[in-house]
Design a protein around this motif. Structure first.
Motif: not given
Length: 268
Positions: A184-195
């Motif tokens: 899981c990839c996160v920035e500014n507490e927003e999930i940008l992408a996940e597998v």
């Protein structure tokens, strides 16, 4: 590997094999597993459905309670205003790392890593064995912002997270706990992408096409966060590989691979 039940098409052996229509380009027409056809290019569905399911416990392998932000506060036991720290340096083009030593500030008795040039990396033992947590710092050709969490972490496949700030790390790792595995990839507490990798935290049951799209987006977002490696997923997931030099991390802490021993984050 003593797998004497396979490796040849013969009576009594495991019947896993492919059929091809020519020897030049290896164009696969049929696939058999355990003697059963699972793919046929001439079939309308092509992929023959299977009723196989992994055991139920395979889908509940992340045995970690959701964490709070306090877990990422690293206490410093001495009264110094700054301390020397071991740091993992990621290098593009390789899964090997180098070790560097740099000074970090201490604030209110805790390592002030969020205001440093470095990312925190943390490994949580997630198999329900001992509850270990290992801490380290990372720099080099890796992310510069946000956070990435994963259970696809060679070879122990514990729950690992790397990030520039506590809030994004908390968001990423708790999302992986919800998914029962994945990246899981996160920035500014927003999930940008996940597998999602719900089978034992390392496998997906989606089609190659579906999974490939998820991986493509994940790679894009990892690059967006600053990862410069030619294979960012492999680079990330081998930061926990304690047989690959020079400095790696497990739930037991930082590992000096060349010396074969656990070393402290803070250098005396």
């Amino acid at each position: 590997m003593n797998l004497h039940d396979r490796g040849v098409i013969a009576p009594g052996k495991k019947a896993d094999f492919l059929l091809i229509d020519n020897l030049k380009n290896l164009h696969i027409t049929q696939t058999f597993i355990d003697g059963k056809e699972v793919y046929n290019i001439n079939s309308e569905a092509k992929y023959i459905p299977t009723d196989y399911k992994f055991p139920e416990e395979f889908y509940q392998s992340v045995r970690v309670e959701k964490i709070n932000e306090d877990i990422f506060q690293i206490p410093v036991n001495n009264k110094e205003n700054e301390v020397n720290c071991r740091i993992i340096k990621v290098i593009d083009g390789s899964t090997r790392t180098t070790e560097i030593i740099e000074k970090l500030n201490v604030k209110n008795g805790y390592l002030d890593w969020e205001n440093s040039l470095y990312m925190l990396i943390t490994v949580f033992e997630r198999h329900g064995k001992n509850g270990n947590i290992g801490f380290g710092l990372v720099t080099g050709d890796c992310i510069k912002n946000g956070a990435i969490a994963t259970t696809y972490a060679h070879d122990h496949h514990n729950l690992m997270v790397i990030g520039k700030n506590i809030k994004d790390m908390t968001k990423a790792i708790n999302r992986i706990i919800e998914l029962q595995g994945g990246i899981c990839c996160v920035e500014n507490e927003e999930i940008l992408a996940e597998v999602p990798l719900p089978v034992a935290g390392i496998l997906s049951e989606k089609t190659v096409q579906e999974l490939g799209k998820e991986v493509e987006i994940l790679r894009e977002k990892m690059s967006q966060l600053g990862y410069k490696h030619y294979n960012p997923i492999m680079s990330l997931c081998t930061l926990s590989l304690p047989v690959s030099p020079a400095l790696k991390i497990t739930d037991k802490g930082l590992i000096d691979v060349n010396q074969g021993k656990i070393v402290n984050l803070i250098v005396d």
